[in-house]
Design a protein around this motif. Structure first.
Motif, PDB file in Angstrom:
ATOM      1  N   ASP A 182       0.470  -0.609  -0.033  1.00 32.54           N
ATOM      2  CA  ASP A 182       0.348  -0.140   0.264  1.00 32.54           C
ATOM      3  C   ASP A 182       0.707   1.271  -0.118  1.00 32.54           C
ATOM      4  N   VAL A 183       0.284   2.632  -0.104  1.00 34.18           N
ATOM      5  CA  VAL A 183       1.239   3.853  -0.279  1.00 34.18           C
ATOM      6  C   VAL A 183       0.238   4.576   0.049  1.00 34.18           C
ATOM      7  N   ASP A 184       0.073   5.490   0.870  1.00 30.44           N
ATOM      8  CA  ASP A 184      -0.373   6.805   1.799  1.00 30.44           C
ATOM      9  C   ASP A 184      -0.021   7.461   0.713  1.00 30.44           C
ATOM     10  N   GLU A 185      -1.777   8.789   1.140  1.00 31.39           N
ATOM     11  CA  GLU A 185      -1.618   9.894   0.505  1.00 31.39           C
ATOM     12  C   GLU A 185      -0.264  10.584   1.035  1.00 31.39           C
ATOM     13  N   GLY A 186       0.639  10.766  -0.205  1.00 31.04           N
ATOM     14  CA  GLY A 186       1.546  12.114   0.215  1.00 31.04           C
ATOM     15  C   GLY A 186       2.787  11.019   0.189  1.00 31.04           C
ATOM     16  N   GLU A 187       2.227   9.693   0.514  1.00 31.13           N
ATOM     17  CA  GLU A 187       3.981   9.537   0.474  1.00 31.13           C
ATOM     18  C   GLU A 187       4.937   9.429  -0.570  1.00 31.13           C
ATOM     19  N   ILE A 188       5.848   8.951  -0.760  1.00 30.20           N
ATOM     20  CA  ILE A 188       7.188   8.310  -1.517  1.00 30.20           C
ATOM     21  C   ILE A 188       7.184   6.800  -1.382  1.00 30.20           C
ATOM     22  N   ILE A 210      19.032  16.111 -11.360  1.00 29.03           N
ATOM     23  CA  ILE A 210      17.889  17.128 -11.444  1.00 29.03           C
ATOM     24  C   ILE A 210      16.449  16.241 -11.665  1.00 29.03           C
ATOM     25  N   VAL A 211      16.647  15.349 -12.325  1.00 26.27           N
ATOM     26  CA  VAL A 211      15.527  14.022 -12.020  1.00 26.27           C
ATOM     27  C   VAL A 211      14.647  13.891 -10.929  1.00 26.27           C
ATOM     28  N   TYR A 212      15.573  14.052  -9.701  1.00 20.87           N
ATOM     29  CA  TYR A 212      15.208  12.966  -8.600  1.00 20.87           C
ATOM     30  C   TYR A 212      14.412  14.534  -7.515  1.00 20.87           C
ATOM     31  N   ASP A 213      15.434  15.695  -8.157  1.00 17.48           N
ATOM     32  CA  ASP A 213      14.992  17.248  -7.329  1.00 17.48           C
ATOM     33  C   ASP A 213      13.624  17.422  -7.794  1.00 17.48           C
ATOM     34  N   MET A 214      13.251  17.195  -9.531  1.00 15.57           N
ATOM     35  CA  MET A 214      12.104  17.204  -9.884  1.00 15.57           C
ATOM     36  C   MET A 214      10.814  16.341  -8.793  1.00 15.57           C
ATOM     37  N   LEU A 215      11.019  14.689  -8.481  1.00 12.03           N
ATOM     38  CA  LEU A 215      10.233  14.032  -7.937  1.00 12.03           C
ATOM     39  C   LEU A 215      10.162  14.470  -6.231  1.00 12.03           C
ATOM     40  N   ALA A 256      17.169   6.117  -4.898  1.00 11.90           N
ATOM     41  CA  ALA A 256      15.448   5.289  -4.320  1.00 11.90           C
ATOM     42  C   ALA A 256      15.344   6.254  -2.846  1.00 11.90           C
ATOM     43  N   LEU A 257      15.774   5.227  -1.353  1.00 16.49           N
ATOM     44  CA  LEU A 257      16.140   5.373  -0.881  1.00 16.49           C
ATOM     45  C   LEU A 257      16.045   6.453   0.137  1.00 16.49           C
ATOM     46  N   GLU A 258      16.574   6.955  -0.566  1.00 10.90           N
ATOM     47  CA  GLU A 258      17.597   8.986   0.351  1.00 10.90           C
ATOM     48  C   GLU A 258      16.010   9.626  -0.282  1.00 10.90           C
ATOM     49  N   ILE A 259      15.287   9.631  -0.984  1.00  8.93           N
ATOM     50  CA  ILE A 259      14.328  10.262  -1.119  1.00  8.93           C
ATOM     51  C   ILE A 259      13.133   9.484  -0.821  1.00  8.93           C
ATOM     52  N   ALA A 260      12.810   8.362  -0.425  1.00  3.16           N
ATOM     53  CA  ALA A 260      10.740   7.687  -0.186  1.00  3.16           C
ATOM     54  C   ALA A 260      11.089   7.343   1.551  1.00  3.16           C
TER      55      ALA A 260
END
Lengths: 243, 302
Positions: free
Chosen positions: A25-31, A175-180, A200-204
């Motif tokens: 599951d993925v919560d609203e607003g989560e990465i 750049i792409v990850y900043d966008m995300l 991935a673990l940096e922003i998730a």
């Protein structure tokens, strides 16, 4: 609120298993990140969620509504957008046309679409600069920016993105990850498929690890960093404990 | 020199028909990579349908008869578009996952069904049918050649329809969706584009254009036959390839060039050489520039 809820999802390509009994599951607003080696079933799951393929078993709910066999293009108008692997921008169309098509699935009026275009161009000035150019002439990094910009045109509630760092040099990846992160800051829920674990673990906030189509490990990013089972999943060792 | 100009004039007229039918070929090819061999037969069926409708409503000899032709033309465009859409829905759509060669064979089959269907239909059949209305011989002279007003109207109508398609595909959101579907069906789906609907619309437009060409053929040449779609289909296909199949501007350009080449060729060798000249041009084009004049990769693709 759960933005996405998969329960017991199994996907087959003919007799070949793509994903087996996946619950997440993925919560609203989560990465949330989906991790795993090549062929672990990450892209398969995204395709099942966006409706390009239909699971053989299990259910997928989007903000509480079962998506069932709802066709893929209708899912986009509900606010569920998928940026596929390899970006798949329309190379023979201009940047502007690509962006316009990003809003195709919405019921927005012409003025609403124009307004949204301004917002997206404001977010990603690079796209404004090359508005009239054919998308095929963009570099890989620019194409990824376009793919994300195009997806944002429909103002999605959930953005799924498959391997955004693939084939990009490190600077472009940043750049792409900043966008995300910007996308996430706007309130959009993000489900990220990535082979580059540390990135991935940096922003998730959380991640699920897939191996041979099944979830073998999941939890908050912080707890997964350095977990030896994570490396096992990538090196293809069997026996990563299911949690 | 003036003889050459005359042939060019005739060629443009002929090319207007080729171009209209070629557009349908090219658009369907652009979106499905399918050479729809039944396309010429949509045109043929349209000619018979317009024959029947014109016969039923009666055209008489009043000045109003051209208005009748216009509205019948519009109705026939809608019917032919519907027929093409129906063919897509019943035959091509269920085969979407099949190899394109299978679809092409199905198209040839459909072509046979349509031709033989018209052949066995009461009041249609194998004989040449004489159209209830034909364009009058009055007109204007250009150089040493005489052109009728009918010819001028046909060229103008064809030009307007082609421009309409060009605008639709190039400028409208639907047109952009068509080009997106043409390039990447999955990615188009992920934009929220209803790919099946877009493909159906392309079939409709292609059929409608063939319908317009058929009505104009009927009123200009005055007679129709159940095999008329076969030749025109091949010529229009040639035109589409000459211009660069899948390309909107290319279909029109290819139509005009084929019309002119055929017109000059028959001027030199005689009318019975028309198809030899047309397919000779096709062979030469495939030899020297297989992608056609506006090859698919370089110019706007459908």
């Amino acid at each position: 609120m759960k933005a996405l809820e998969l329960s017991g999802v199994s996907v087959y390509y003919g007799a070949v298993r793509g994903a087996e009994d996946v619950t997440l599951d993925v919560d609203e607003g989560e990465i949330v990140a989906l991790l795993g080696a090549n062929g672990a079933g990450k892209s398969t799951l995204l395709k099942a969620i966006s409706g390009i393929i239909h699971p053989r078993r299990g259910s997928i709910a989007f903000f509480g509504d079962d998506l069932g066999k709802l066709s893929a293009h209708r899912r986009v108008s509900r606010g569920l957008v998928h940026v596929p692997e390899g970006r798949r921008i329309f190379t023979t169309l201009t940047i502007g046309e690509n962006l316009e098509l990003g809003a195709y699935g919405t019921q927005h009026s012409r003025t609403e679409r124009a307004q949204r275009l301004e917002e997206v161009l404001g977010l990603f000035p690079l796209l404004k600069q090359h508005f009239q150019r054919l998308a095929g002439t963009l570099s890989g990094g620019e194409q990824q920016v376009l793919a994300i910009g195009r997806a944002m045109m429909s103002n999605p509630r959930v953005l799924m993105i498959d391997e955004p760092s693939l084939g990009l040099d490190p600077q472009k990846v940043d750049i792409v990850y900043d966008m995300l992160e910007e996308v996430s800051a706007l309130g959009t829920t993000v489900l990220l498929v990535e082979q580059n674990v540390s990135l991935a673990l940096e922003i998730a906030s959380r991640a699920y690890v897939l191996q041979q189509g099944s979830v073998v490990l999941s939890g908050p990013s912080a707890s997964l960093v350095g977990d030896p089972r994570l490396a096992d999943a990538y090196l293809g060792k069997a026996g990563g404990a299911k949690d | 020199m003036s003889l050459l100009l005359n042939e060019i004039g005739n060629g443009i007229f002929l090319g207007a028909f080729f171009g209209l039918v070629a557009l349908g070929y090219s658009m369907v090819y652009g979106i499905l990579r399918l050479i729809n061999f039944a396309h010429g037969d949509f045109y043929m069926v349209a000619a018979f349908v317009s024959f029947t409708i014109l016969g039923a409503v009666g055209v008489g000899h009043s000045h109003n008869q051209w208005w009748t032709v216009v509205w019948v033309g519009v109705v026939v465009m809608v019917i032919t578009g519907g027929l093409a859409m129906l063919a897509n829905q019943l035959i091509y759509r269920p085969m979407r996952r099949a190899a394109i060669l299978s679809l092409m064979i199905a198209a040839i089959g459909l072509s046979q069904v349509l031709e033989n269907g018209v052949l066995v239909t009461p009041r249609w059949g194998a004989t040449y049918l004489v159209f209830p209305v034909t364009t009058p011989p009055s007109g204007f002279s250009l150089g040493s050649n005489h052109y009728t007003w009918g010819q001028l109207v046909i060229v103008l109508v064809s030009g307007l329809l082609a421009l309409g398609v060009y605008f639709l595909v190039g400028r409208t959101l639907l047109g952009k969706a068509m080009r997106a579907v043409s390039e990447d069906r999955i990615a188009a789906t992920l934009m929220g584009i209803n790919v099946d609907l877009v493909i159906a619309i392309v079939f409709f437009i292609g059929g409608a254009l063939a319908g317009a060409a058929a009505v104009m053929t009927g009123v200009y040449y005055g007679q129709i036959n159940y095999l008329m779609g076969f030749t025109v289909g091949l010529e229009a296909f040639t035109a589409a390839v000459l211009g660069g199949i899948g390309n909107i501007g290319g279909a029109v350009l290819g139509g005009l060039i084929l019309g002119i080449v055929q017109s000059i060729g028959t001027g030199i060798f005689g009318a019975e050489w028309a198809l030899v000249v047309a397919f000779g041009a096709l062979v030469l084009m495939l030899w020297f520039r297989p992608t056609g004049l506006l090859g698919e990769r370089v110019a706007r693709r459908m």
